[in-house]
Design a protein around this motif. Structure first.
Motif, short mmCIF file in Angstrom:
data_model
loop_
_atom_site.label_atom_id
_atom_site.label_comp_id
_atom_site.label_asym_id
_atom_site.label_seq_id
_atom_site.Cartn_x
_atom_site.Cartn_y
_atom_site.Cartn_z
N TYR A 1 41.95 43.97 36.38
CA TYR A 1 41.35 42.95 37.33
C TYR A 1 40.87 41.83 36.74
O TYR A 1 40.81 41.55 35.27
CB TYR A 1 40.13 43.81 37.89
N LYS B 1 34.19 37.78 43.29
CA LYS B 1 35.28 38.47 43.80
C LYS B 1 36.22 39.12 42.62
O LYS B 1 36.33 38.61 41.54
CB LYS B 1 36.59 37.52 44.50
N THR C 1 39.71 40.74 41.60
CA THR C 1 41.06 40.75 42.11
C THR C 1 41.96 41.68 41.28
O THR C 1 42.02 41.74 39.93
CB THR C 1 41.84 39.34 42.02
N ALA D 1 42.16 41.30 46.91
CA ALA D 1 40.70 41.53 46.61
C ALA D 1 40.46 43.07 46.48
O ALA D 1 40.31 43.80 47.48
CB ALA D 1 39.73 40.72 47.52
N SER E 1 34.51 42.34 47.09
CA SER E 1 33.98 40.93 47.16
C SER E 1 32.41 41.22 47.37
O SER E 1 31.82 42.38 47.83
CB SER E 1 34.37 40.53 48.63
#
Length: 513
Positions: free
Chosen positions: A79, A97, A99, A106, A109
């Protein structure tokens, strides 16, 4: 006979390594990037402190390891964590965020508001706990009721309908928009009883619907490359239940107006009036309602000194009626209202040199400001007095002014004057361009001495290209909505524009008037 212990020891070590290898492979790696800080001053200690807090809280032996972007293990990361901290007066907003590096989607969030800058510490702690529970499956789920969005707090705690100016403003910020936004308008474009947000660049007109904290794009209309856009306005002037979009532009080849009017026909935009010889402006007044204004430009030393007309829709088309205005005002620099809260209508103007002036209906000046306001990059061109080899003249630029509003933004029964202040680093000395380093919106309230500062937004890097008062989020209350444009340098290069809205102005700023 000697027994060789070395091969046996190596065998045991290899066996243990094989057992540990799956565990090493299963450890989650998160690239943690320093959060960006958006504020009117530098906060290096805050940026470093948040970064160190995240590295510390996401380090879980055998389960998760935070890594830097340039770390050798970054290529194995699962991530990427990014975020922005927006400091707004005394308040703060934290957006982050997480990712997924495999899918690009995503995975998590995060968004929280705080009443003080110190709340960012609780935000970071809560963010780390949400990552642990939602992504890593470690520990109990955090009790998010500790940090609730301001809007939810207001829904749960009964409050009076009158909004107090000393309260904290509810701030909303849009995602970054690709093109440089020149102008914006908010009105019910498609007749569904919901307001849409219309923004305009030199390339296109786009229509969005704000849903909660996001913008949903509904339509886009490409513009003629030979036209240079000045501004857009929207309003139901023809009273058919759908607001028209008035696009004021100038033909680059002739420097004459080539404005047009668009309307939504149920499936797309259509031009209901093309190549109009006017520059348009819609003003929302507290005394006369919604007015459509028009002014022509002949390009020959005119400098927008021609009469300003009120324009209405009739069966025969657009009909104009000349307004009697004080000398030197253009349609981009005034409104009507009751700024002194006495019941008397005055004309409130923002002059070319940035002064606020108040005029009686008879045209008598009753007050003017010492400070200057306004500032835009919008301009019209005319033939100046400088000689060139073609026809004896060079084109000169007249830079236009910002909108000026008289309104009761705080719902306290008293009107204020709202005006933009963009800071031009060249102090207006550059004849062909304007470069603004920062800008804010200020509210002024009348007292015995005149208009005095009452509240303001924070200062934003770049400049405010346009602003309106309208119910953007369709909650029944008007907000201040403005567009902030930033560029890489003096020469037009890469631009970033965001829309912001807030329901009131802060009174906690100590910057100079």
């Amino acid at each position: 006979m000697k027994v060789r212990k070395t091969p046996i020891l190596l065998t045991v070590l290899l066996f243990l390594f094989c057992l540990a290898a799956p565990a090493l492979a299963e450890k989650t790696r998160i690239i943690v990037k320093p959060f960006s800080i958006e504020a009117d001053q530098e906060y290096p200690f805050l940026k470093k402190g948040v970064f160190k807090m995240l590295l510390s809280r996401l380090e879980i032996p055998g389960i998760c390891s935070p890594v830097l972007e340039n770390d050798p293990e970054a290529s194995l990361a699962n991530y990427v964590l990014t975020g922005t901290i927006l400091i707004f007066g005394d308040g703060i907003s934290t957006d982050a965020k997480l990712t997924d590096t495999t899918t690009g989607a995503a995975a998590l969030s995060f968004n929280r508001f705080g009443k003080t800058k110190g709340d960012v510490l609780a935000h970071v702690d809560l963010l780390a706990r949400e990552i642990k529970t939602e992504i890593l499956g470690v520990g109990p789920k955090p009790k998010t009721v500790v940090q609730q969005p301001i809007q939810q707090q207001q829904q749960q705690q009964p409050q009076a309908q009158v909004r107090q100016p000393q309260g904290k403003a509810q701030l909303w910020r849009s995602p970054a928009l690709k093109n440089k936004i020149i102008s914006l308008a908010i009105s019910d474009i498609n007749g569904d009883s919901k307001n849409e947000t219309v923004v305009c660049s030199q390339k296109s007109v786009q229509v969005f619907l704000r849903e909660n904290r996001t913008l949903k794009r509904l339509a886009e209309f490409d513009l003629n490359p030979t036209d240079r856009v000045i501004s857009i306005d929207a309003g139901d002037i023809n009273a058919n239940g759908r607001s028209e979009i008035y696009v004021s532009c100038v033909d680059k080849r002739t420097n004459l107006p080539s404005s047009f009017i668009m309307e939504w026909n149920g499936s797309e935009f259509t031009k209901i009036a093309a190549r109009q010889p006017w520059l348009f402006r819609i003003i929302e007044t507290t005394t006369r309602g919604t007015l459509l204004l028009g002014q022509d430009v002949n390009g020959k030393k005119n400098q927008l000194r021609s009469p300003v007309y009120r324009i209405t829709w009739q069966k025969t088309g657009l009909v104009e009626t000349e307004l009697k205005l004080p000398k030197g005002l253009s349609l981009y620099s005034f409104t009507f209202g009751d700024p002194r809260n006495t019941g008397e209508e005055l004309l409130v103007a923002l002059t070319r040199d940035g002064r606020i002036k108040l005029f009686t209906p008879e045209g008598d000046e009753v007050w003017r400001s010492n400070a200057d306001f306004g500032g835009t990059t919008a301009f019209v061109e005319y033939k100046g007095n400088r000689y060139n080899k073609d026809d004896g003249y060079q084109m000169s630029r007249l830079f236009l002014q910002q909108r000026i509003h008289v309104a009761d933004l705080d719902n306290d029964g008293k009107n204020s004057v709202l005006v933009v202040k963009n800071v031009d680093t060249s102090s207006g000395l550059l004849a062909k361009t304007r470069y603004f380093s920062k800008g804010h919106v200020k509210s002024l309230r009348w007292d015995e001495m005149g208009l005095t500062p009452e509240g303001r937004t924070r200062s934003f890097p770049g400049y405010i290209s346009d602003y309106v008062l309208a119910d953007q989020n369709n909650d029944g209350k008007k907000e201040l909505v403005y567009s902030i444009s930033r560029s890489d340098g003096v020469v037009d290069q890469k631009h970033t524009t965001r829309l912001y809205s807030q329901d009131r102005l802060s009174i906690s700023y100590n910057e100079a008037f």
